[in-house]
Design a protein around this motif. Sequence first.
Motif, PDB file in Angstrom:
ATOM      1  N   GLU A  71     -29.693 -48.214  12.541  1.00 34.25           N
ATOM      2  CA  GLU A  71     -29.145 -48.707  11.276  1.00 34.25           C
ATOM      3  C   GLU A  71     -30.242 -49.342  10.427  1.00 34.25           C
ATOM      4  OE1 GLU A  71     -25.224 -51.314  10.142  1.00 34.25           O
ATOM      5  OE2 GLU A  71     -26.304 -51.851  11.966  1.00 34.25           O
ATOM      6  N   ALA A  72     -30.366 -48.905   9.186  1.00 33.39           N
ATOM      7  CA  ALA A  72     -31.416 -49.439   8.316  1.00 33.39           C
ATOM      8  C   ALA A  72     -31.036 -49.203   6.858  1.00 33.39           C
ATOM      9  CB  ALA A  72     -32.761 -48.778   8.631  1.00 33.39           C
ATOM     10  N   ALA A  73     -31.869 -49.750   5.968  1.00 28.73           N
ATOM     11  CA  ALA A  73     -31.694 -49.525   4.532  1.00 28.73           C
ATOM     12  C   ALA A  73     -33.051 -49.399   3.890  1.00 28.73           C
ATOM     13  CB  ALA A  73     -30.914 -50.676   3.900  1.00 28.73           C
ATOM     14  N   GLY A  74     -33.125 -48.564   2.859  1.00 26.93           N
ATOM     15  CA  GLY A  74     -34.396 -48.371   2.179  1.00 26.93           C
ATOM     16  C   GLY A  74     -34.264 -47.480   0.975  1.00 26.93           C
ATOM     17  N   VAL A  92     -30.568 -46.243  -0.216  1.00 25.84           N
ATOM     18  CA  VAL A  92     -29.642 -45.705   0.775  1.00 25.84           C
ATOM     19  C   VAL A  92     -29.537 -46.641   1.979  1.00 25.84           C
ATOM     20  CG1 VAL A  92     -30.006 -43.287   0.137  1.00 25.84           C
ATOM     21  CG2 VAL A  92     -31.495 -44.360   1.861  1.00 25.84           C
ATOM     22  N   SER A  93     -28.468 -46.445   2.744  1.00 24.83           N
ATOM     23  CA  SER A  93     -28.336 -46.997   4.087  1.00 24.83           C
ATOM     24  C   SER A  93     -28.358 -45.846   5.071  1.00 24.83           C
ATOM     25  CB  SER A  93     -27.033 -47.781   4.240  1.00 24.83           C
ATOM     26  OG  SER A  93     -27.052 -48.963   3.469  1.00 24.83           O
ATOM     27  N   ILE A  94     -28.907 -46.098   6.251  1.00 25.00           N
ATOM     28  CA  ILE A  94     -28.947 -45.114   7.330  1.00 25.00           C
ATOM     29  C   ILE A  94     -27.990 -45.574   8.412  1.00 25.00           C
ATOM     30  CG2 ILE A  94     -30.383 -43.986   9.070  1.00 25.00           C
ATOM     31  CD1 ILE A  94     -32.820 -44.630   7.303  1.00 25.00           C
ATOM     32  N   VAL A  95     -27.124 -44.664   8.868  1.00 24.95           N
ATOM     33  CA  VAL A  95     -26.181 -44.979   9.933  1.00 24.95           C
ATOM     34  C   VAL A  95     -26.327 -43.952  11.050  1.00 24.95           C
ATOM     35  CG1 VAL A  95     -24.546 -46.044   8.343  1.00 24.95           C
ATOM     36  CG2 VAL A  95     -24.309 -43.618   8.882  1.00 24.95           C
ATOM     37  N   ALA A  96     -25.767 -44.274  12.220  1.00 24.71           N
ATOM     38  CA  ALA A  96     -25.764 -43.322  13.333  1.00 24.71           C
ATOM     39  C   ALA A  96     -24.701 -42.259  13.073  1.00 24.71           C
ATOM     40  CB  ALA A  96     -25.471 -44.043  14.643  1.00 24.71           C
ATOM     41  N   ALA A 133     -28.395 -52.919   5.495  1.00 28.30           N
ATOM     42  CA  ALA A 133     -28.772 -52.680   6.888  1.00 28.30           C
ATOM     43  C   ALA A 133     -27.855 -53.400   7.862  1.00 28.30           C
ATOM     44  CB  ALA A 133     -30.215 -53.135   7.124  1.00 28.30           C
ATOM     45  N   ALA A 134     -27.080 -54.358   7.373  1.00 32.11           N
ATOM     46  CA  ALA A 134     -26.295 -55.218   8.257  1.00 32.11           C
ATOM     47  C   ALA A 134     -24.829 -54.840   8.355  1.00 32.11           C
ATOM     48  CB  ALA A 134     -26.399 -56.676   7.779  1.00 32.11           C
ATOM     49  N   VAL A 135     -24.290 -54.134   7.369  1.00 36.03           N
ATOM     50  CA  VAL A 135     -22.839 -54.050   7.262  1.00 36.03           C
ATOM     51  C   VAL A 135     -22.228 -52.855   7.980  1.00 36.03           C
ATOM     52  CG1 VAL A 135     -22.879 -52.778   5.059  1.00 36.03           C
ATOM     53  CG2 VAL A 135     -20.899 -54.208   5.652  1.00 36.03           C
ATOM     54  N   TRP A 136     -22.877 -51.691   7.965  1.00 35.79           N
ATOM     55  CA  TRP A 136     -22.135 -50.462   8.245  1.00 35.79           C
ATOM     56  C   TRP A 136     -21.710 -50.304   9.692  1.00 35.79           C
ATOM     57  CZ3 TRP A 136     -19.804 -48.249   4.438  1.00 35.79           C
ATOM     58  CH2 TRP A 136     -20.314 -48.402   3.150  1.00 35.79           C
ATOM     59  N   THR A 137     -22.624 -50.445  10.648  1.00 37.72           N
ATOM     60  CA  THR A 137     -22.241 -50.232  12.044  1.00 37.72           C
ATOM     61  C   THR A 137     -21.162 -51.221  12.465  1.00 37.72           C
ATOM     62  OG1 THR A 137     -24.389 -49.306  12.650  1.00 37.72           O
ATOM     63  CG2 THR A 137     -23.059 -50.215  14.429  1.00 37.72           C
ATOM     64  N   SER A 138     -21.337 -52.487  12.108  1.00 36.66           N
ATOM     65  CA  SER A 138     -20.353 -53.504  12.483  1.00 36.66           C
ATOM     66  C   SER A 138     -19.004 -53.232  11.831  1.00 36.66           C
ATOM     67  CB  SER A 138     -20.855 -54.889  12.069  1.00 36.66           C
ATOM     68  OG  SER A 138     -22.083 -55.181  12.687  1.00 36.66           O
ATOM     69  N   ALA A 139     -19.018 -52.970  10.532  1.00 34.04           N
ATOM     70  CA  ALA A 139     -17.757 -52.772   9.816  1.00 34.04           C
ATOM     71  C   ALA A 139     -17.093 -51.458  10.199  1.00 34.04           C
ATOM     72  CB  ALA A 139     -17.993 -52.826   8.312  1.00 34.04           C
ATOM     73  N   PHE A 140     -17.883 -50.387  10.386  1.00 30.65           N
ATOM     74  CA  PHE A 140     -17.312 -49.129  10.862  1.00 30.65           C
ATOM     75  C   PHE A 140     -16.620 -49.329  12.207  1.00 30.65           C
ATOM     76  CE2 PHE A 140     -20.070 -46.145   8.222  1.00 30.65           C
ATOM     77  CZ  PHE A 140     -18.999 -45.467   7.658  1.00 30.65           C
ATOM     78  N   THR A 141     -17.270 -50.048  13.122  1.00 31.73           N
ATOM     79  CA  THR A 141     -16.701 -50.264  14.453  1.00 31.73           C
ATOM     80  C   THR A 141     -15.393 -51.032  14.366  1.00 31.73           C
ATOM     81  OG1 THR A 141     -18.923 -50.303  15.417  1.00 31.73           O
ATOM     82  CG2 THR A 141     -17.142 -51.216  16.741  1.00 31.73           C
ATOM     83  N   ALA A 142     -15.410 -52.137  13.626  1.00 28.83           N
ATOM     84  CA  ALA A 142     -14.204 -52.956  13.518  1.00 28.83           C
ATOM     85  C   ALA A 142     -13.095 -52.226  12.758  1.00 28.83           C
ATOM     86  CB  ALA A 142     -14.542 -54.273  12.829  1.00 28.83           C
ATOM     87  N   ARG A 284     -11.601 -39.562   8.430  1.00 31.17           N
ATOM     88  CA  ARG A 284     -11.669 -40.954   8.892  1.00 31.17           C
ATOM     89  C   ARG A 284     -12.898 -41.638   8.309  1.00 31.17           C
ATOM     90  NH1 ARG A 284      -9.598 -39.453  14.263  1.00 31.17           N
ATOM     91  NH2 ARG A 284     -11.731 -38.981  14.898  1.00 31.17           N
ATOM     92  N   ALA A 285     -14.036 -40.937   8.353  1.00 27.39           N
ATOM     93  CA  ALA A 285     -15.278 -41.520   7.842  1.00 27.39           C
ATOM     94  C   ALA A 285     -15.155 -41.841   6.354  1.00 27.39           C
ATOM     95  CB  ALA A 285     -16.449 -40.573   8.089  1.00 27.39           C
ATOM     96  N   CYS A 286     -14.527 -40.962   5.602  1.00 23.05           N
ATOM     97  CA  CYS A 286     -14.348 -41.189   4.162  1.00 23.05           C
ATOM     98  C   CYS A 286     -13.460 -42.412   3.922  1.00 23.05           C
ATOM     99  CB  CYS A 286     -13.751 -39.949   3.512  1.00 23.05           C
ATOM    100  SG  CYS A 286     -13.590 -40.067   1.720  1.00 23.05           S
ATOM    101  N   ARG A 287     -12.378 -42.525   4.700  1.00 24.77           N
ATOM    102  CA  ARG A 287     -11.501 -43.696   4.553  1.00 24.77           C
ATOM    103  C   ARG A 287     -12.261 -44.977   4.888  1.00 24.77           C
ATOM    104  NH1 ARG A 287      -7.610 -40.166   7.041  1.00 24.77           N
ATOM    105  NH2 ARG A 287      -7.919 -41.135   9.090  1.00 24.77           N
ATOM    106  N   ALA A 288     -13.076 -44.911   5.948  1.00 21.71           N
ATOM    107  CA  ALA A 288     -13.840 -46.088   6.353  1.00 21.71           C
ATOM    108  C   ALA A 288     -14.845 -46.495   5.278  1.00 21.71           C
ATOM    109  CB  ALA A 288     -14.559 -45.823   7.668  1.00 21.71           C
ATOM    110  N   GLU A 289     -15.580 -45.523   4.752  1.00 20.13           N
ATOM    111  CA  GLU A 289     -16.573 -45.825   3.715  1.00 20.13           C
ATOM    112  C   GLU A 289     -15.915 -46.450   2.490  1.00 20.13           C
ATOM    113  OE1 GLU A 289     -18.935 -42.394   2.839  1.00 20.13           O
ATOM    114  OE2 GLU A 289     -19.250 -41.953   4.971  1.00 20.13           O
ATOM    115  N   THR A 290     -14.763 -45.910   2.100  1.00 20.50           N
ATOM    116  CA  THR A 290     -14.054 -46.438   0.933  1.00 20.50           C
ATOM    117  C   THR A 290     -13.572 -47.854   1.186  1.00 20.50           C
ATOM    118  OG1 THR A 290     -13.356 -44.206   0.294  1.00 20.50           O
ATOM    119  CG2 THR A 290     -12.114 -46.058  -0.635  1.00 20.50           C
TER     120      THR A 290
END
Length: 336
Positions: A71-74, A92-96, A133-142, A284-290
């Motif tokens: 997970e990163a941003a740049g 951008v943000s980079i996610v797994a 860099a901090a939000v996506w993995t945590s928020a996607f998981t939750a 699901r991914a689209c709903r999560a991103e939104t």
Amino acid sequence: METLLKARTVLFDEVGGPDVLRLTELDIGEPGAGQVRVRIDAIGLNRGEALLRAGSYYYDAVLPDSRLGNEAAGVIEAAGPGVIGFEIGDTVSIVAKPTDEGMSAHGVYADRVLVGAHRLLHRPAHIDAITGAAVWTSAFTAYGALVEVGRVRAGDTVVVTAASSSVGMAALQIARHLGATPIAVTRTGEKADRLRSAGAEHVIASADGDVAERIRALTDGKGARIIFDGIAGPGLPDLARAVAPDGIFLVYGSLDTRTTPLPMWWPINIYGYAVFHVYADSERACRAETFIANGLRNGALTPVIDRTFDLTEIVEAHRYLESNQQAGKIVVTVQH
């Protein structure tokens, strides 16, 4: 003669403690088909990275020269053939993503990386690199566990263990945003104020006694409709006593690496959950991103940053990651 671009990259050659990590320079080259080169400005640390480095993750590091990080941003510096929807200069943000071969091959602990464009999310101007860099993995998981699987709704009681982790903090915020009553479980009461600030209605310190009994007391004996657990281990059947009949016990982590017995003869639903459940389905991914993007915009979701380190301090950052002192996300920043 053409001068190859160098990337400062974190590698390790053997599994072990934080001291096995080393920062070295590698030739990075130009992106191939479907790839972009991203100048990394911030990296989000996750517990799985410490587990992979230590040799106790669910897959093994490919040694030597194993990489780390999901997970990163740049900012995009170059794009290879076939990249659609992203351009040079985009933040951008980079996610797994589940199609990746794992962190050993595609880790993002570096100041520049080549990465598949399918791993990118556009990062709007109002989201800085540390947040990105901090939000996506945590928020996607939750989000995936509570919303897509748990179907959390207003009036539910949601118990979050390992609540001071970045995933736990995101879960508290999401549950509160959706009208549920979040109960945070943490080891001691030291982090109680920060957990309440993140949205917890009640905070239970596991060191103070029987957690299941205290949950039942807070719910008038009914139990919680959802328990979101990042610990697992032999204590899981005891905690499961606090799930309401027909409720849901979601296990997303294994901070306790000992064998996890399943509770028997209870009328509850038990799910083993991983963030790839969201990534594996485009809808699901689209709903999560939104959902996450809207939460960032309206303030319902705000990643809690506990501490930042420089890339040159990666060993110290991993020591801190394993100390369990943090409340929220640890981020590594990159100076260029």
